[in-house]
Design a protein around this motif. Structure first.
Motif, PDB file in Angstrom:
ATOM      1  N   LEU A 106      -2.843  10.092  -2.588  1.00 18.57           N
ATOM      2  CA  LEU A 106      -3.255  11.433  -3.009  1.00 18.57           C
ATOM      3  C   LEU A 106      -3.941  11.390  -4.369  1.00 18.57           C
ATOM      4  CD1 LEU A 106       0.139  13.146  -2.146  1.00 18.57           C
ATOM      5  CD2 LEU A 106      -1.913  13.241  -0.746  1.00 18.57           C
ATOM      6  N   ARG A 107      -4.916  12.241  -4.521  1.00 17.38           N
ATOM      7  CA  ARG A 107      -5.565  12.418  -5.820  1.00 17.38           C
ATOM      8  C   ARG A 107      -4.670  13.331  -6.685  1.00 17.38           C
ATOM      9  NH1 ARG A 107      -9.508  13.655  -1.892  1.00 17.38           N
ATOM     10  NH2 ARG A 107     -10.940  11.904  -1.492  1.00 17.38           N
ATOM     11  N   PRO A 108      -4.882  13.324  -7.990  1.00 17.11           N
ATOM     12  CA  PRO A 108      -4.058  14.189  -8.878  1.00 17.11           C
ATOM     13  C   PRO A 108      -4.158  15.668  -8.554  1.00 17.11           C
ATOM     14  CG  PRO A 108      -5.146  12.482 -10.162  1.00 17.11           C
ATOM     15  CD  PRO A 108      -5.726  12.383  -8.770  1.00 17.11           C
ATOM     16  N   ASP A 109      -5.231  16.077  -7.844  1.00 19.50           N
ATOM     17  CA  ASP A 109      -5.327  17.495  -7.475  1.00 19.50           C
ATOM     18  C   ASP A 109      -4.584  17.818  -6.185  1.00 19.50           C
ATOM     19  OD1 ASP A 109      -6.897  16.350  -5.540  1.00 19.50           O
ATOM     20  OD2 ASP A 109      -8.741  17.427  -6.059  1.00 19.50           O
ATOM     21  N   GLY A 110      -3.919  16.803  -5.597  1.00 18.11           N
ATOM     22  CA  GLY A 110      -3.106  17.030  -4.401  1.00 18.11           C
ATOM     23  C   GLY A 110      -3.843  16.856  -3.094  1.00 18.11           C
ATOM     24  N   THR A 111      -5.127  16.493  -3.121  1.00 18.69           N
ATOM     25  CA  THR A 111      -5.877  16.270  -1.884  1.00 18.69           C
ATOM     26  C   THR A 111      -5.644  14.847  -1.376  1.00 18.69           C
ATOM     27  OG1 THR A 111      -7.837  15.647  -3.151  1.00 18.69           O
ATOM     28  CG2 THR A 111      -7.654  17.958  -2.445  1.00 18.69           C
ATOM     29  N   VAL A 112      -5.763  14.695  -0.041  1.00 16.45           N
ATOM     30  CA  VAL A 112      -5.500  13.393   0.583  1.00 16.45           C
ATOM     31  C   VAL A 112      -6.765  12.533   0.541  1.00 16.45           C
ATOM     32  CG1 VAL A 112      -4.839  12.217   2.710  1.00 16.45           C
ATOM     33  CG2 VAL A 112      -3.761  14.388   2.109  1.00 16.45           C
ATOM     34  N   GLN A 113      -6.600  11.327  -0.001  1.00 17.35           N
ATOM     35  CA  GLN A 113      -7.698  10.365   0.003  1.00 17.35           C
ATOM     36  C   GLN A 113      -7.566   9.402   1.185  1.00 17.35           C
ATOM     37  OE1 GLN A 113      -9.231   8.874  -3.725  1.00 17.35           O
ATOM     38  NE2 GLN A 113      -9.124   6.746  -2.997  1.00 17.35           N
ATOM     39  N   HIS A 114      -6.317   9.092   1.537  1.00 20.36           N
ATOM     40  CA  HIS A 114      -6.121   8.103   2.613  1.00 20.36           C
ATOM     41  C   HIS A 114      -4.751   8.291   3.243  1.00 20.36           C
ATOM     42  CE1 HIS A 114      -7.561   4.538   4.660  1.00 20.36           C
ATOM     43  NE2 HIS A 114      -6.414   3.911   4.451  1.00 20.36           N
ATOM     44  N   LYS A 115      -4.621   7.846   4.494  1.00 18.59           N
ATOM     45  CA  LYS A 115      -3.342   7.947   5.211  1.00 18.59           C
ATOM     46  C   LYS A 115      -3.113   6.683   6.030  1.00 18.59           C
ATOM     47  CE  LYS A 115      -2.809  10.698   8.877  1.00 18.59           C
ATOM     48  NZ  LYS A 115      -2.553  11.902   9.711  1.00 18.59           N
ATOM     49  N   ILE A 116      -1.879   6.204   6.009  1.00 16.02           N
ATOM     50  CA  ILE A 116      -1.474   5.042   6.813  1.00 16.02           C
ATOM     51  C   ILE A 116      -0.180   5.422   7.532  1.00 16.02           C
ATOM     52  CG2 ILE A 116      -0.742   2.620   6.793  1.00 16.02           C
ATOM     53  CD1 ILE A 116      -2.198   2.453   4.009  1.00 16.02           C
ATOM     54  N   VAL A 117      -0.133   5.191   8.824  1.00 13.27           N
ATOM     55  CA  VAL A 117       1.086   5.456   9.601  1.00 13.27           C
ATOM     56  C   VAL A 117       1.641   4.126  10.098  1.00 13.27           C
ATOM     57  CG1 VAL A 117       2.080   6.568  11.626  1.00 13.27           C
ATOM     58  CG2 VAL A 117       0.328   7.749  10.288  1.00 13.27           C
ATOM     59  N   GLY A 118       2.920   3.880   9.802  1.00 16.19           N
ATOM     60  CA  GLY A 118       3.547   2.631  10.228  1.00 16.19           C
ATOM     61  C   GLY A 118       3.526   1.600   9.123  1.00 16.19           C
ATOM     62  N   GLY A 119       4.486   0.690   9.167  1.00 17.09           N
ATOM     63  CA  GLY A 119       4.587  -0.342   8.141  1.00 17.09           C
ATOM     64  C   GLY A 119       4.024  -1.671   8.595  1.00 17.09           C
ATOM     65  N   GLY A 120       4.701  -2.748   8.230  1.00 16.13           N
ATOM     66  CA  GLY A 120       4.259  -4.087   8.592  1.00 16.13           C
ATOM     67  C   GLY A 120       4.535  -5.046   7.464  1.00 16.13           C
ATOM     68  N   ASP A 121       4.113  -6.330   7.629  1.00 22.61           N
ATOM     69  CA  ASP A 121       4.369  -7.294   6.563  1.00 22.61           C
ATOM     70  C   ASP A 121       3.511  -6.952   5.353  1.00 22.61           C
ATOM     71  OD1 ASP A 121       1.834  -8.905   6.491  1.00 22.61           O
ATOM     72  OD2 ASP A 121       2.398  -9.310   8.572  1.00 22.61           O
ATOM     73  N   LEU A 122       3.898  -7.473   4.199  1.00 19.57           N
ATOM     74  CA  LEU A 122       3.341  -7.022   2.930  1.00 19.57           C
ATOM     75  C   LEU A 122       1.837  -7.238   2.819  1.00 19.57           C
ATOM     76  CD1 LEU A 122       3.774  -5.777   0.178  1.00 19.57           C
ATOM     77  CD2 LEU A 122       4.435  -8.031  -0.694  1.00 19.57           C
ATOM     78  N   ASP A 123       1.353  -8.451   3.143  1.00 14.84           N
ATOM     79  CA  ASP A 123      -0.076  -8.738   2.968  1.00 14.84           C
ATOM     80  C   ASP A 123      -0.939  -7.807   3.803  1.00 14.84           C
ATOM     81  OD1 ASP A 123       0.421 -10.723   1.154  1.00 14.84           O
ATOM     82  OD2 ASP A 123       0.418 -12.352   2.625  1.00 14.84           O
ATOM     83  N   LYS A 124      -0.553  -7.585   5.048  1.00 15.55           N
ATOM     84  CA  LYS A 124      -1.333  -6.689   5.925  1.00 15.55           C
ATOM     85  C   LYS A 124      -1.248  -5.246   5.429  1.00 15.55           C
ATOM     86  CE  LYS A 124      -1.257  -9.311  10.233  1.00 15.55           C
ATOM     87  NZ  LYS A 124      -0.861  -9.331  11.655  1.00 15.55           N
ATOM     88  N   PHE A 125      -0.083  -4.872   4.928  1.00 10.42           N
ATOM     89  CA  PHE A 125       0.069  -3.503   4.443  1.00 10.42           C
ATOM     90  C   PHE A 125      -0.788  -3.276   3.200  1.00 10.42           C
ATOM     91  CE2 PHE A 125       2.355  -0.061   2.195  1.00 10.42           C
ATOM     92  CZ  PHE A 125       2.272   0.908   3.179  1.00 10.42           C
ATOM     93  N   ILE A 126      -0.801  -4.251   2.296  1.00 11.86           N
ATOM     94  CA  ILE A 126      -1.631  -4.142   1.092  1.00 11.86           C
ATOM     95  C   ILE A 126      -3.108  -4.025   1.478  1.00 11.86           C
ATOM     96  CG2 ILE A 126      -2.514  -5.477  -0.888  1.00 11.86           C
ATOM     97  CD1 ILE A 126       0.373  -6.383  -1.398  1.00 11.86           C
ATOM     98  N   ALA A 127      -3.527  -4.782   2.504  1.00  8.60           N
ATOM     99  CA  ALA A 127      -4.926  -4.723   2.947  1.00  8.60           C
ATOM    100  C   ALA A 127      -5.278  -3.313   3.428  1.00  8.60           C
ATOM    101  CB  ALA A 127      -5.157  -5.739   4.059  1.00  8.60           C
ATOM    102  N   LYS A 128      -4.316  -2.653   4.105  1.00  3.82           N
ATOM    103  CA  LYS A 128      -4.546  -1.273   4.555  1.00  3.82           C
ATOM    104  C   LYS A 128      -4.655  -0.322   3.357  1.00  3.82           C
ATOM    105  CE  LYS A 128      -2.003  -1.860   8.905  1.00  3.82           C
ATOM    106  NZ  LYS A 128      -0.817  -1.444   9.692  1.00  3.82           N
ATOM    107  N   VAL A 129      -3.783  -0.529   2.363  1.00  3.65           N
ATOM    108  CA  VAL A 129      -3.788   0.330   1.186  1.00  3.65           C
ATOM    109  C   VAL A 129      -5.090   0.139   0.391  1.00  3.65           C
ATOM    110  CG1 VAL A 129      -2.623   0.855  -1.013  1.00  3.65           C
ATOM    111  CG2 VAL A 129      -1.267   0.388   1.051  1.00  3.65           C
ATOM    112  N   GLU A 130      -5.588  -1.098   0.340  1.00  4.36           N
ATOM    113  CA  GLU A 130      -6.826  -1.377  -0.408  1.00  4.36           C
ATOM    114  C   GLU A 130      -8.009  -0.610   0.174  1.00  4.36           C
ATOM    115  OE1 GLU A 130      -6.830  -5.654  -0.346  1.00  4.36           O
ATOM    116  OE2 GLU A 130      -6.252  -5.743  -2.482  1.00  4.36           O
TER     117      GLU A 130
END
Length: 666
Positions: free
Chosen positions: A95-119
């Motif tokens: 989320l941006r500081p104004d409360g709007t959504v910049q990105h969404k991820i549903v579901g987890g996974g191992d750390l490296d793959k999850f970080i790649a999704k967040v990036e």
């Protein structure tokens, strides 16, 4: 220093409100990373307990985000879930500081793959919000379409992802799909799809462009899912699908080919009900790689309806081997699974060696009832049940399927306390206990196999289960039909409170109801209508009416029941309190009642009077005269006389044998 400590501890989720998180993000020029979870969600727990505590996770998230987490079912959670359209768990929002959504991820996974999704969400041009806006303008190029499809899928927006995927298929050529950029889309394609066939037909090119390890992983995943799906209900031609997979696997060189082949053969054996093959393949398992153990268990479950006890014993010997492949949680499951197999393989009732407390905990865990054999070592019927009835296969299969079976000696260990708890007053008593510890039903006395099974089945019926009837009575149910049913069940269980329930029923019943067959269980039972009671008086006063509804023979037998029992006790030498005067009084009472079995009673009475003389010759004379009149009852009388004739001399014994022989021939 404080920041370094926080990093070393993993992701620093701050305990602040949503508005406070936005304000802090604005002040620190950061984005907000929000974990939307529930307490019951397994993947949520995995991320919380395994992924986010890692040092590498802290090093990535803490400098870039103000990290917060909210239970979507508590506090601010429900309102936030509604605001951001959270429908699956875990959901992660950037989320941006104004409360709007910049990105969404549903579901987890191992750390490296999850970080790649967040990036992707950190990069404005690959974030979900940016790509949504570009797509709406209709200005996406091929590369953006590919990225957009992947991001949509990661956000669990499947419909839109499929729509974008179809648009890509329309503009991409096969050579484009073989490029590294397209792989994140292609690797989501299932077995049998066009993309799967593309990989299969161009495996060399994909190995070169993508890497053999990734391609093998994709194909193995597709084949694993396809093989597993053949066991689903309503799958069309599953054996044909397996045959097709088998042909394809022979042309490949996958790292897990042997495992896939074994899994395929296992499903073929299940579908063909080839139990020997299932057992053979179970014995070949050497690890739990790719969940092979669970596949074996599923295969065994699929053929359980056709598997014999002998075959089950062949599987049971694998327990120690399988335990060696599992972690602690897996070992618990395996032990419980093999215990169930041992119970199913056992011939007769499988009595588990558990304390009552442990048995109750197990019952709660499994949602099953307890069947408890309350016995003593000196009880003959207890021994018969244990050594004969409970060893029968039918009885075992029924009880083992429906209950956790236990047995306790009521005079040892926990026994005395349990006897008090269950109100055990006769042996054997069988108690059926609900998972919450309340008594569902009790049975007193045993029975032959099929008969005993039918008695136990009464516990399934709310109109016959004693515990259910007790609860209804305690809750104030006083309906006549209920009281009658309740009393009969209590009588069957030798419950001393049965007569009190009967008395309560009789007070609210009409004479017409009392004279019906439904009430004969009261008047036909001398313990429920003892001599000189109101019920016994009613029986005598309305004898002719009972003769019409019940039958004269039954009524006469009931009226003579107590008198005949008293006569028998004298004949058996145990009627010390019954003197000759009392015997004369019995004779007068029999004649006054004008019973249909009067002659039988008077003949028995004559023998009883002879017994009272303690003169063996007089006893024998009475027997010569009276036994022929007793018909079928003569053998019972002869049996009871054995004690009174114990001191007979040889001549008297010979005379007695002649009497027995004469009456046996008749």
């Amino acid at each position: 220093m404080l920041n370094l400590i926080a990093f070393g501890q993993g992701v620093n989720f701050e305990h602040i409100t949503f508005d406070e998180a936005l304000a802090k993000a604005k002040a620190e020029n950061k984005l907000v990373f929000m974990d939307c979870y529930t307490s019951w969600c397994g993947p949520c727990k995995y991320m919380t307990e395994t992924i986010f505590p890692q040092e590498k996770a802290g090093e990535f998230f803490n400098p870039k985000f103000v990290c917060v987490k909210f239970d979507m079912e508590k506090g601010e959670g429900p309102e936030l879930a509604k605001r951001f359209g959270v429908r699956a768990y875990p959901t992660f929002l950037i989320l941006r500081p104004d409360g709007t959504v910049q990105h969404k991820i549903v579901g987890g996974g191992d750390l490296d793959k999850f970080i790649a999704k967040v990036e992707k969400g950190l990069n404005k041009k690959t974030s979900l919000d940016y790509l949504n806006k570009i797509y709406e303008k209709g200005k996406m190029n091929q590369k953006q379409l590919m990225t957009y499809s992947v991001v949509l899928n990661e956000a669990y927006e499947k419909d839109k992802s499929e729509k974008v995927g179809k648009e890509l298929d329309a503009v991409l050529k096969e050579k484009d799909k073989m490029k590294k950029e397209y792989w994140p889309i292609l690797e989501r394609s299932p077995y049998g799809s066009d993309n799967f066939k593309l990989v299969l037909n161009n495996i060399g090119t994909f190995n070169k462009n993508i890497g053999k390890e990734k391609v093998d992983k994709y194909l193995t995943s597709c084949y694993t899912n396809a093989i597993n799906n053949t066991m689903r209900p309503n799958t069309k031609e599953p054996l044909k699908v397996l045959q097709q997979i088998q042909e394809e696997l022979t042309k490949l060189d996958l790292a897990d080919q042997a495992t896939l082949t074994r899994s395929l053969e296992l499903n073929q054996a299940c579908l063909e009900k080839n139990i020997n093959k299932v057992i053979e393949l179970a014995g070949q398992v050497e690890s739990n790689k790719n969940g092979e153990l669970w596949s074996i268990f599923n295969a065994i479950n699929s053929v359980r309806g056709n598997i014999s006890k002998e075959d089950l014993n062949k599987i049971i010997v694998l327990e120690d081997k399988f335990l060696g492949f599992a972690d602690e949680n897996g070992k618990t499951y395996i032990k419980n699974y093999f215990e169930n197999l041992k119970i199913a393989a056992h011939v007769g009732v499988y009595f588990q060696d558990l304390s009552y407390e442990d048995a109750l905990a197990k019952a709660k865990q499994q949602g099953r009832k307890l069947f408890i054999d309350c016995y003593t070592t000196w009880c003959g019927p207890c021994k018969y049940m244990s050594e004969t009835v409970f060893k029968q296969e039918k009885v075992g299969d029924f009880l083992n399927l429906n209950f956790i079976c236990l047995k306790y000696d009521m005079e040892k260990g926990e026994g005395p306390e349990l006897a008090k708890k269950f109100g055990v007053r006769a042996y054997p008593t069988f108690v059926i206990v609900n998972p919450d510890g309340t008594i569902r039903h009790k049975l007193v006395g045993g029975g032959e196999g099929e008969q005993f099974i039918e008695r136990v089945k009464e516990s399934f019926d709310d109109n016959k289960a004693l515990g259910v009837l007790d609860a209804k009575y305690n809750n104030g149910d006083r309906d006549k039909a209920f009281l009658a049913q309740y009393a009969q069940v209590m009588v069957a269980n030798y419950d001393p409170n049965a007569k009190a329930i009967v008395d309560e029923l009789l007070k609210i019943s009409t004479d017409e109801e009392k004279l019906s067959e439904d009430y004969w269980f009261i008047f036909g039972n001398s313990e429920l209508s003892p001599k000189d009671s109101e019920a016994a008086k009613f029986l005598i006063d309305n004898r002719s009416k009972f003769n019409e509804t019940i039958g004269k023979e039954k009524v006469d037998n009931r009226l003579s029941e107590g008198l005949f029992r008293e006569i028998l006790m004298v004949i058996a030498g145990r009627g010390q309190k019954t003197d000759v005067k009392r015997l004369d009084a019995i004779g007068r009472e029999v004649k006054a009642l004008k019973l249909s079995n009067e002659k039988t009673l008077l003949s028995s009475l004559a023998i009883a009077k002879a017994v009272k003389t303690e003169n063996i010759d007089k006893i024998l004379a009475a027997c010569e005269k009276e036994l022929p009149k007793l018909g079928k009852d003569s053998q019972m009388i002869a049996y009871y006389l054995s004690g009174s004739l114990a001191k007979a001399n040889d001549t008297q014994k010979a005379r007695w044998q002649k009497i027995i022989q004469t009456n046996t021939e008749k």
